[in-house]
Write an enzyme that holds these catalytic residues in place. Structure first.
Site, PDB file in Angstrom:
ATOM      1  N   CYS A  69       0.877  -1.172   0.000  1.00 40.83           N
ATOM      2  CA  CYS A  69       0.000   0.000   0.000  1.00 40.83           C
ATOM      3  C   CYS A  69       0.915   1.223   0.000  1.00 40.83           C
ATOM      4  CB  CYS A  69      -0.900  -0.001   1.230  1.00 40.83           C
ATOM      5  SG  CYS A  69      -1.874   1.520   1.391  1.00 40.83           S
ATOM      6  N   CYS A 191      -4.656   6.680  -3.931  1.00 36.70           N
ATOM      7  CA  CYS A 191      -4.141   5.298  -3.906  1.00 36.70           C
ATOM      8  C   CYS A 191      -2.721   5.354  -4.451  1.00 36.70           C
ATOM      9  CB  CYS A 191      -5.021   4.388  -4.762  1.00 36.70           C
ATOM     10  SG  CYS A 191      -4.381   2.707  -4.873  1.00 36.70           S
TER      11      CYS A 191
HETATM   12  N1  LIG Z   1      -6.548  -1.791  -1.928  1.00 38.23           N
HETATM   13  C1  LIG Z   1      -5.241  -2.270  -2.383  1.00 38.23           C
HETATM   14  C2  LIG Z   1      -4.195  -2.121  -1.260  1.00 38.23           C
HETATM   15  C3  LIG Z   1      -4.012  -0.685  -0.851  1.00 38.23           C
HETATM   16  C4  LIG Z   1      -3.407   0.127  -1.970  1.00 38.23           C
HETATM   17  C5  LIG Z   1      -3.515   1.638  -1.829  1.00 38.23           C
HETATM   18  N2  LIG Z   1      -4.211   2.147  -0.671  1.00 38.23           N
HETATM   19  C6  LIG Z   1      -2.159   2.314  -1.977  1.00 38.23           C
HETATM   20  O1  LIG Z   1      -1.957   3.422  -1.426  1.00 38.23           O
HETATM   21  O2  LIG Z   1      -1.298   1.758  -2.699  1.00 38.23           O
HETATM   22  C7  LIG Z   1      -5.360  -3.748  -2.769  1.00 38.23           C
HETATM   23  O3  LIG Z   1      -6.021  -4.504  -2.061  1.00 38.23           O
HETATM   24  O4  LIG Z   1      -4.755  -4.118  -3.769  1.00 38.23           O
END
Ligand SMILES: N[C@H](CCC[C@H](N)C(=O)O)C(=O)O
Length: 245
Positions: A69, A191
């Protein structure tokens, strides 16, 4: 237990540290619940590790775990430094491997894991897609209008490809991004690995340089740079509050 709420460009997390390494999926669902819990997109748990400054366990708000993340690494590194768990330049173990982050006041830069292109280009439902793993899998489509972002289409693509879904627009050499996040099952305000995926796609198409600004839904400014096939992701984080339960 003491919990700290962080926001990293609008992507928000509950963070705590413990000596007990176990499955915290249930706690993630409870703590991330925005009406009955603290409320966040994800839960980050720091546990001791012999080979790195610490190891992290990452869970989406639905309790699913994810290997990486990007925004979470920035919040987690700030938390670790401010709580004396790591020096300002640190490396910690994630499901995607070792991550290096550097904390300077409230700005944190993370070196992401090496990207892996899964599908270079394919057409589906009227859009041209690119599928890349920047720590977790991301679909990217570049559009002229971010209003093309469609929740139902994102949900369909998310399940068909088991990936997060990003719509990106290039404007004067910078990138604006909207992301549907797996495990949140909806659009988040930012994200990190998604912004990195959009940056990589735009850079591969020579639409942006090797260093540029990226603006997620929150419109906060992040810097993405590519040096020797390594992506660096930099921006501000905010310690919102600490609470004990
Ligand atoms: N929801 C994503 C993980 C968090 C990614 C995101 N919050 C970031 O900042 O990279 C998944 O399950 O693939």
């Amino acid at each position: 237990m003491t919990y700290t709420k962080y926001s990293a460009s609008g992507n928000d997390f509950v963070i705590f540290h413990t000596f007990i390494k176990k499955d915290y999926s249930k706690e993630a669902i409870e703590l991330c619940n925005r009406t009955e819990g603290i409320g966040a997109d994800g839960l980050i748990v720091l546990v001791p590790n012999e080979k790195a400054d610490f190891e992290w366990l990452f869970y989406n708000s639905d309790g699913s775990d994810a290997s990486m993340c990007g925004n979470g690494t920035r919040a987690c590194a700030h938390y670790a430094f401010k709580n004396g768990l790591a020096p300002n330049s640190m490396q910690f173990l994630t499901g995607a491997g070792l991550i290096k982050s550097i904390v300077e006041e409230d700005i944190v830069e993370t070196q992401l894991t090496a990207p892996l292109v899964i599908k270079d280009e394919f057409e589906q439902d009227g859009f041209t897609w690119y599928l890349v793993d920047t720590g977790v899998p991301h679909l990217v489509t570049i559009v002229d209008n971010l209003e093309d972002y469609d929740h139902d289409l994102c949900a369909k693509m998310r399940y068909e490809h088991n990936a997060n879904v990003n719509f990106a627009k290039i404007e004067n050499g910078v990138i604006k991004v909207r992301t549907y996040e797996r495990g949140v099952e909806g659009e988040t305000l930012a994200c990190g690995t998604g912004m990195a995926a959009c940056f990589l796609r735009a850079n591969n198409l020579n639409l942006v340089s090797n260093k540029t600004f990226v603006y997620p839904k929150s419109d906060e400014e992040l810097t993405l740079s590519l040096v020797d096939n390594t992506i660096y992701f930099k921006g501000a984080v905010k310690n919102v509050f600490t609470t004990t339960r």
